[in-house]
Design an enzyme around this catalytic site. Structure first.
Site, PDB file in Angstrom:
ATOM      1  N   THR A 268       8.085   4.358   1.860  1.00  0.00           N
ATOM      2  CA  THR A 268       9.281   3.724   1.308  1.00  0.00           C
ATOM      3  C   THR A 268       9.785   2.622   2.224  1.00  0.00           C
ATOM      4  O   THR A 268      10.413   1.664   1.771  1.00  0.00           O
ATOM      5  CB  THR A 268      10.383   4.778   1.074  1.00  0.00           C
ATOM      6  OG1 THR A 268       9.844   5.836   0.277  1.00  0.00           O
ATOM      7  CG2 THR A 268      11.586   4.187   0.360  1.00  0.00           C
TER       8      THR A 268
ATOM      9  N   LYS B 187       0.965  16.983   4.360  1.00  0.00           N
ATOM     10  CA  LYS B 187       1.741  16.430   3.254  1.00  0.00           C
ATOM     11  C   LYS B 187       0.791  16.000   2.148  1.00  0.00           C
ATOM     12  O   LYS B 187      -0.158  15.252   2.401  1.00  0.00           O
ATOM     13  CB  LYS B 187       2.565  15.237   3.739  1.00  0.00           C
ATOM     14  CG  LYS B 187       3.452  14.601   2.671  1.00  0.00           C
ATOM     15  CD  LYS B 187       4.260  13.458   3.247  1.00  0.00           C
ATOM     16  CE  LYS B 187       5.158  12.838   2.180  1.00  0.00           C
ATOM     17  NZ  LYS B 187       5.950  11.696   2.706  1.00  0.00           N
TER      18      LYS B 187
ATOM     19  N   TYR C 134      -1.231  13.086   6.040  1.00  0.00           N
ATOM     20  CA  TYR C 134      -0.886  12.748   4.651  1.00  0.00           C
ATOM     21  C   TYR C 134      -2.156  12.757   3.814  1.00  0.00           C
ATOM     22  O   TYR C 134      -3.040  11.912   3.993  1.00  0.00           O
ATOM     23  CB  TYR C 134      -0.223  11.371   4.622  1.00  0.00           C
ATOM     24  CG  TYR C 134       0.672  11.119   3.422  1.00  0.00           C
ATOM     25  CD1 TYR C 134       0.680  11.954   2.307  1.00  0.00           C
ATOM     26  CD2 TYR C 134       1.532  10.022   3.410  1.00  0.00           C
ATOM     27  CE1 TYR C 134       1.516  11.717   1.230  1.00  0.00           C
ATOM     28  CE2 TYR C 134       2.377   9.772   2.335  1.00  0.00           C
ATOM     29  CZ  TYR C 134       2.358  10.618   1.248  1.00  0.00           C
ATOM     30  OH  TYR C 134       3.183  10.375   0.177  1.00  0.00           O
TER      31      TYR C 134
END
Length: 307
Positions: free
Chosen positions: A45, A157, A132
């Site tokens: 983000t 994640k 990730y």
């Protein structure tokens, strides 16, 4: 260990495209005051892909200074092996509490190569690392166990949404680490994670990243509490009126998972500036739709307070 809603700030830019550390400080301060469980700065983000090491240093230092130890601050690292190592060092030098290791540059790789990438990046600092699982960095049960056993890898994640595979990885890693007693956490990292979080919770994945928190922490926190307390009517209403419409809007244009969040931050009173190429700005019509969706979500919260 992390707990609660995880805040992923945007990276405000000036009208001419430079990182605006003053706006970033305001953005992080507002978010932390709302009560997240952690701050993940300069990640997806936050347009990690578009920041250079000097900019990342300024971004991380700003977040660390503002947070002042109230919650952990994790910083993004990833890309080429050299870049990932450089960003990991920048994060450590700038006072971050941990790293989110994003995928390497988009090349195909065997699982042994993915493990080697994770090992090399995690070895350059003592910071805890969350890996990730997404895009080209997709772990199997065996490779997930191997990286989970690296000394400072503390979390996994998922951004794939492959529930069959994730369920098997959660079980395999948990069982493999049980004899060691090593603390380890699993995260839902899908865009607009609230929409899939009920399914992830069924797999034992209770943590998730909330891009919504960046511009509407009240809605984000209300949804989290509804899940935690089993308030199914409120969970359903927020999904129906806010999160599902947000996903439909997000899916209109590639990159809107960032552009819309940045537009939301600006809409809520803190000018976040433009996005960097290859992302594009949200159209005025889509920003207006975002405002309508946010109003509908807050109407749900107001109604819940009345009843």
């Amino acid at each position: 260990m992390l707990d609660g809603v995880l805040f992923f700030p945007v990276t405000p830019l000036t009208p001419t495209g430079e990182v605006d550390v003053d706006r970033l400080a305001q953005h992080v301060a507002k978010g932390v005051e709302a009560g997240p469980g952690g701050v993940f700065i300069g990640c997806g983000t936050g347009e990690f892909h578009a920041l250079d090491p000097d900019e990342m240093r300024a971004v991380v230092r700003t977040a660390v200074d503002v947070v002042a130890g109230r919650v952990p601050v994790y910083a993004g690292a990833g890309g080429s092996l050299a870049s990932a190592k450089a960003f990991a060092r920048v994060a450590a030098e700038s006072g971050a509490d941990g790293l989110l290791l994003l995928p390497p540059y988009l090349v195909e790789m065997p699982q042994s190569g993915l493990v080697a990438y994770t090992r090399e990046v995690s070895s350059v600092t003592d910071l805890p690392v969350v890996v990730y699982n997404r895009n080209n960095a997709r772990f199997t049960e065996d490779s997930a166990i191997e990286v989970a056993q690296l000394p400072n890898v503390v979390g996994f994640k998922d951004g794939t949404g492959d529930f069959d595979q994730v369920g098997r990885i959660v079980r395999a890693v948990t069982d493999a680490l049980a004899p060691t007693g090593k603390p380890f956490q699993f995260f839902n990292g899908l865009p607009t994670a609230e929409v899939s979080q009920q399914a992830y919770r069924a797999l034992g994945v209770t943590l998730y990243s909330s891009a919504t928190f960046a511009f509407a922490p009240d809605v984000s926190l209300a949804f989290y509490q509804a899940l935690e307390t089993g308030n199914e009517p409120l969970t359903a209403a927020l999904l129906r009126e806010f999160f599902h419409p947000l996903v439909r809007l997000r899916d209109k244009v590639p990159g809107y998972a960032v552009s819309l969040i940045k537009a939301g931050v600006t809409m809520e009173g803190l000018p976040a500036g433009p996005v960097r190429a290859p992302l594009i700005e949200a159209s005025p019509e889509d920003v207006a739709e975002l405002a309508r969706i946010l109003a509908a979500g807050r109407a749900v919260l107001a109604d819940a307070l009345v009843h």
